[in-house]
Scaffold this motif. Sequence first.
Motif, PDB file in Angstrom:
ATOM      1  N   LEU A  37       0.786  -1.333  -0.078  1.00 38.43           N
ATOM      2  CA  LEU A  37      -0.105   0.114  -0.002  1.00 38.43           C
ATOM      3  C   LEU A  37       0.758   1.267   0.166  1.00 38.43           C
ATOM      4  O   LEU A  37       1.842   1.410   0.763  1.00 38.43           O
ATOM      5  CB  LEU A  37      -0.831   0.055   1.337  1.00 38.43           C
ATOM      6  N   ARG A  38       0.693   2.350  -0.930  1.00 37.82           N
ATOM      7  CA  ARG A  38       1.293   3.521  -0.784  1.00 37.82           C
ATOM      8  C   ARG A  38       0.141   4.508  -0.279  1.00 37.82           C
ATOM      9  O   ARG A  38      -0.787   4.702  -0.788  1.00 37.82           O
ATOM     10  CB  ARG A  38       1.727   3.844  -2.391  1.00 37.82           C
ATOM     11  N   VAL A  39       0.912   5.191   0.734  1.00 42.17           N
ATOM     12  CA  VAL A  39      -0.105   6.062   1.705  1.00 42.17           C
ATOM     13  C   VAL A  39       0.479   7.469   1.082  1.00 42.17           C
ATOM     14  O   VAL A  39       1.532   7.813   1.572  1.00 42.17           O
ATOM     15  CB  VAL A  39      -0.331   5.993   2.926  1.00 42.17           C
ATOM     16  N   GLY A  40      -0.435   8.325   0.782  1.00 41.45           N
ATOM     17  CA  GLY A  40      -0.173   9.696   0.401  1.00 41.45           C
ATOM     18  C   GLY A  40      -1.580  10.688   0.567  1.00 41.45           C
ATOM     19  O   GLY A  40      -2.144  10.569   1.777  1.00 41.45           O
ATOM     20  N   ARG A  41      -1.796  11.378  -0.549  1.00 42.05           N
ATOM     21  CA  ARG A  41      -3.048  11.926  -0.518  1.00 42.05           C
ATOM     22  C   ARG A  41      -4.240  10.838  -0.639  1.00 42.05           C
ATOM     23  O   ARG A  41      -5.402  11.067  -0.272  1.00 42.05           O
ATOM     24  CB  ARG A  41      -3.034  12.742  -1.628  1.00 42.05           C
ATOM     25  N   THR A  42      -3.790   9.642  -1.031  1.00 38.75           N
ATOM     26  CA  THR A  42      -4.810   8.684  -1.285  1.00 38.75           C
ATOM     27  C   THR A  42      -4.244   7.500  -0.719  1.00 38.75           C
ATOM     28  O   THR A  42      -2.793   7.216  -0.446  1.00 38.75           O
ATOM     29  CB  THR A  42      -5.291   8.495  -2.771  1.00 38.75           C
ATOM     30  N   LEU A  43      -4.876   6.352  -0.419  1.00 37.00           N
ATOM     31  CA  LEU A  43      -4.297   5.019  -0.209  1.00 37.00           C
ATOM     32  C   LEU A  43      -4.455   4.299  -1.526  1.00 37.00           C
ATOM     33  O   LEU A  43      -5.551   4.094  -1.972  1.00 37.00           O
ATOM     34  CB  LEU A  43      -5.321   4.325   0.816  1.00 37.00           C
ATOM     35  N   GLU A  44      -3.332   3.668  -1.992  1.00 37.56           N
ATOM     36  CA  GLU A  44      -3.154   3.114  -3.422  1.00 37.56           C
ATOM     37  C   GLU A  44      -2.917   1.716  -3.092  1.00 37.56           C
ATOM     38  O   GLU A  44      -1.642   1.513  -2.435  1.00 37.56           O
ATOM     39  CB  GLU A  44      -2.309   3.766  -4.317  1.00 37.56           C
ATOM     40  N   VAL A  45      -3.537   0.599  -3.537  1.00 40.28           N
ATOM     41  CA  VAL A  45      -3.057  -0.381  -3.625  1.00 40.28           C
ATOM     42  C   VAL A  45      -2.281  -0.885  -4.725  1.00 40.28           C
ATOM     43  O   VAL A  45      -2.691  -0.830  -6.061  1.00 40.28           O
ATOM     44  CB  VAL A  45      -4.048  -1.735  -3.691  1.00 40.28           C
ATOM     45  N   LEU A  46      -0.751  -1.144  -4.885  1.00 37.42           N
ATOM     46  CA  LEU A  46       0.128  -1.227  -5.932  1.00 37.42           C
ATOM     47  C   LEU A  46       0.023  -2.717  -6.433  1.00 37.42           C
ATOM     48  O   LEU A  46       1.032  -3.423  -6.411  1.00 37.42           O
ATOM     49  CB  LEU A  46       1.522  -0.746  -5.300  1.00 37.42           C
ATOM     50  N   GLU A  47      -1.209  -2.946  -7.388  1.00 32.30           N
ATOM     51  CA  GLU A  47      -1.291  -4.193  -7.977  1.00 32.30           C
ATOM     52  C   GLU A  47      -0.181  -4.326  -8.997  1.00 32.30           C
ATOM     53  O   GLU A  47      -0.011  -3.216  -9.918  1.00 32.30           O
ATOM     54  CB  GLU A  47      -2.432  -4.416  -8.415  1.00 32.30           C
ATOM     55  N   SER A  48       0.426  -5.561  -9.143  1.00 29.22           N
ATOM     56  CA  SER A  48       1.238  -5.622 -10.143  1.00 29.22           C
ATOM     57  C   SER A  48       0.443  -6.112 -11.680  1.00 29.22           C
ATOM     58  O   SER A  48      -0.450  -6.793 -11.383  1.00 29.22           O
ATOM     59  CB  SER A  48       2.471  -6.708 -10.144  1.00 29.22           C
ATOM     60  N   ARG A  49       0.880  -5.483 -12.671  1.00 28.67           N
ATOM     61  CA  ARG A  49       0.388  -5.723 -13.919  1.00 28.67           C
ATOM     62  C   ARG A  49       0.693  -7.219 -14.654  1.00 28.67           C
ATOM     63  O   ARG A  49      -0.104  -7.798 -15.351  1.00 28.67           O
ATOM     64  CB  ARG A  49       0.798  -4.745 -15.064  1.00 28.67           C
ATOM     65  N   CYS A  50       1.590  -7.785 -14.046  1.00 29.00           N
ATOM     66  CA  CYS A  50       2.130  -8.855 -14.314  1.00 29.00           C
ATOM     67  C   CYS A  50       2.326 -10.149 -13.183  1.00 29.00           C
ATOM     68  O   CYS A  50       3.330 -10.193 -12.688  1.00 29.00           O
ATOM     69  CB  CYS A  50       3.428  -8.844 -15.162  1.00 29.00           C
ATOM     70  N   PRO A  51       1.301 -10.152 -12.522  1.00 30.66           N
ATOM     71  CA  PRO A  51       1.197 -11.485 -11.435  1.00 30.66           C
ATOM     72  C   PRO A  51       2.223 -12.622 -11.633  1.00 30.66           C
ATOM     73  O   PRO A  51       2.007 -13.124 -12.636  1.00 30.66           O
ATOM     74  CB  PRO A  51      -0.275 -11.621 -11.042  1.00 30.66           C
ATOM     75  N   SER A  52       2.698 -12.903 -10.490  1.00 22.30           N
ATOM     76  CA  SER A  52       3.576 -14.191 -10.696  1.00 22.30           C
ATOM     77  C   SER A  52       3.048 -15.146  -9.569  1.00 22.30           C
ATOM     78  O   SER A  52       2.514 -14.866  -8.518  1.00 22.30           O
ATOM     79  CB  SER A  52       4.866 -13.807 -10.233  1.00 22.30           C
ATOM     80  N   LEU A  53       3.238 -16.669  -9.814  1.00 21.42           N
ATOM     81  CA  LEU A  53       3.249 -17.487  -8.744  1.00 21.42           C
ATOM     82  C   LEU A  53       4.057 -17.313  -7.599  1.00 21.42           C
ATOM     83  O   LEU A  53       5.035 -16.687  -7.908  1.00 21.42           O
ATOM     84  CB  LEU A  53       3.100 -18.843  -9.337  1.00 21.42           C
ATOM     85  N   PRO A  54       3.758 -17.886  -6.542  1.00 26.55           N
ATOM     86  CA  PRO A  54       4.854 -17.777  -5.415  1.00 26.55           C
ATOM     87  C   PRO A  54       6.008 -18.736  -5.614  1.00 26.55           C
ATOM     88  O   PRO A  54       5.857 -19.630  -6.377  1.00 26.55           O
ATOM     89  CB  PRO A  54       4.019 -18.299  -4.134  1.00 26.55           C
ATOM     90  N   LEU A  55       7.038 -18.601  -4.829  1.00 25.52           N
ATOM     91  CA  LEU A  55       8.053 -19.628  -4.714  1.00 25.52           C
ATOM     92  C   LEU A  55       7.699 -20.954  -4.558  1.00 25.52           C
ATOM     93  O   LEU A  55       6.835 -21.108  -3.700  1.00 25.52           O
ATOM     94  CB  LEU A  55       9.142 -19.260  -3.730  1.00 25.52           C
ATOM     95  N   GLY A  56       8.117 -22.005  -5.256  1.00 24.34           N
ATOM     96  CA  GLY A  56       7.828 -23.454  -5.063  1.00 24.34           C
ATOM     97  C   GLY A  56       6.989 -23.756  -5.925  1.00 24.34           C
ATOM     98  O   GLY A  56       6.526 -24.881  -6.554  1.00 24.34           O
ATOM     99  N   LEU A  57       6.295 -22.733  -6.965  1.00 27.01           N
ATOM    100  CA  LEU A  57       5.150 -23.040  -7.936  1.00 27.01           C
ATOM    101  C   LEU A  57       5.438 -22.365  -9.314  1.00 27.01           C
ATOM    102  O   LEU A  57       4.738 -21.831  -9.967  1.00 27.01           O
ATOM    103  CB  LEU A  57       3.792 -22.440  -7.479  1.00 27.01           C
ATOM    104  N   SER A  58       6.901 -22.609  -9.682  1.00 26.28           N
ATOM    105  CA  SER A  58       7.403 -22.151 -10.854  1.00 26.28           C
ATOM    106  C   SER A  58       7.174 -20.464 -11.097  1.00 26.28           C
ATOM    107  O   SER A  58       6.343 -20.136 -11.960  1.00 26.28           O
ATOM    108  CB  SER A  58       6.865 -22.938 -12.086  1.00 26.28           C
ATOM    109  N   PRO A  59       7.742 -19.453 -10.213  1.00 24.19           N
ATOM    110  CA  PRO A  59       7.290 -17.997 -10.430  1.00 24.19           C
ATOM    111  C   PRO A  59       7.777 -17.725 -11.599  1.00 24.19           C
ATOM    112  O   PRO A  59       8.796 -17.968 -12.251  1.00 24.19           O
ATOM    113  CB  PRO A  59       7.670 -17.544  -9.184  1.00 24.19           C
ATOM    114  N   THR A  60       7.174 -16.493 -12.128  1.00 27.15           N
ATOM    115  CA  THR A  60       7.672 -15.702 -13.323  1.00 27.15           C
ATOM    116  C   THR A  60       7.691 -14.231 -12.912  1.00 27.15           C
ATOM    117  O   THR A  60       6.795 -13.619 -13.597  1.00 27.15           O
ATOM    118  CB  THR A  60       6.633 -16.024 -14.337  1.00 27.15           C
TER     119      THR A  60
END
Length: 320
Positions: free
Chosen positions: A175-198
């Motif tokens: 979360l980035r907190v400033g004038r607003t609260l922003e959820v910094l979602e990635s445009r290219c989500p990856s799987l966790p470690l152990g599940l062949s992450p990219t």
Amino acid sequence: MSAAAQPTVPDRALLVVGPLLAVHGLWTVLMARDRMRCKAALVRMTRVAELTQRALVRPLPADLGGLATAVRTRSASEGALVGGDLHDAVLLPSGPRLIVGDVTGHGLDAVRISAAVLSAFRHTAATEPDLVRLAHILDDRVRGDLGDEDFVTLLIADFVPGAVRLVNCGHPPPLRVGRTLEVLESRCPSLPLGLSPTPSVQTVLFTPDQRMLLYTDGLTDARDAHGTPLALDCRVRAALSAPALDEALANLVDLVDHHSAAHDGDGHGDDLTLLFVQPTAGMLTGPVLPVPKNEGVPKNEGVPTNEDVPSGPQGNLGRS
């Protein structure tokens, strides 16, 4: 033998009971000694366990290379200092590098895997400049410690002048907190470690008037009596806007506890780690480093902007 010389009944009882009392007294002394030895051994083992856990969760300095930090951790296991959550930091020539992760499950197996991830990070993080390669190295190092159903969500953050570079492997977005609260979602989500992450790199602007919260899902999975998770709304932004970082985290923990009190009772449903940071005045404010054109985007899919934050309600909450 005359009748007067023969032992009376009380005398016979004394002859029998006396040795029994002596044996009982000796047994009591030995048991007391054993209890004292067991108690001393337990104290030593508890101390060793505490020192081992504290070695895993090393405290972060309040100022790390121009980045003010505050940390709150809480284990779901009673009496434990650590669980499946992990965090750490190193200082690179370019700035601080932070890691936050969460091992699936609880108990000793989760602690063992957390220790393996932290060991791999501490062995490699200071010498590997590339975040994507670092994520792959961590995945390779811990894969042998994971069972068939184990995985580790992970977020690595490099703080550089004016920006932060993120690699997210299946972890809750910061979360980035400033004038607003922003959820910094990635445009290219990856799987966790152990599940062949990219993994891929996401770069976002980060200035001294902003704060950033890195956390584990103990925050967003906190549920009320109706099973409703804690919303990342204006209440969270208000809690994180306190003047001091430590005060802000105390406010947020109070908010989590109040939200989940009826659901969890006196216990905690999940491990919780909160890592709150902010650039200090006059530091981390140099020229913004250029963003490589391939950051945050797979090959042949265009180039993102510096501000890789989604539009819509999830990316712009709690507007003041």
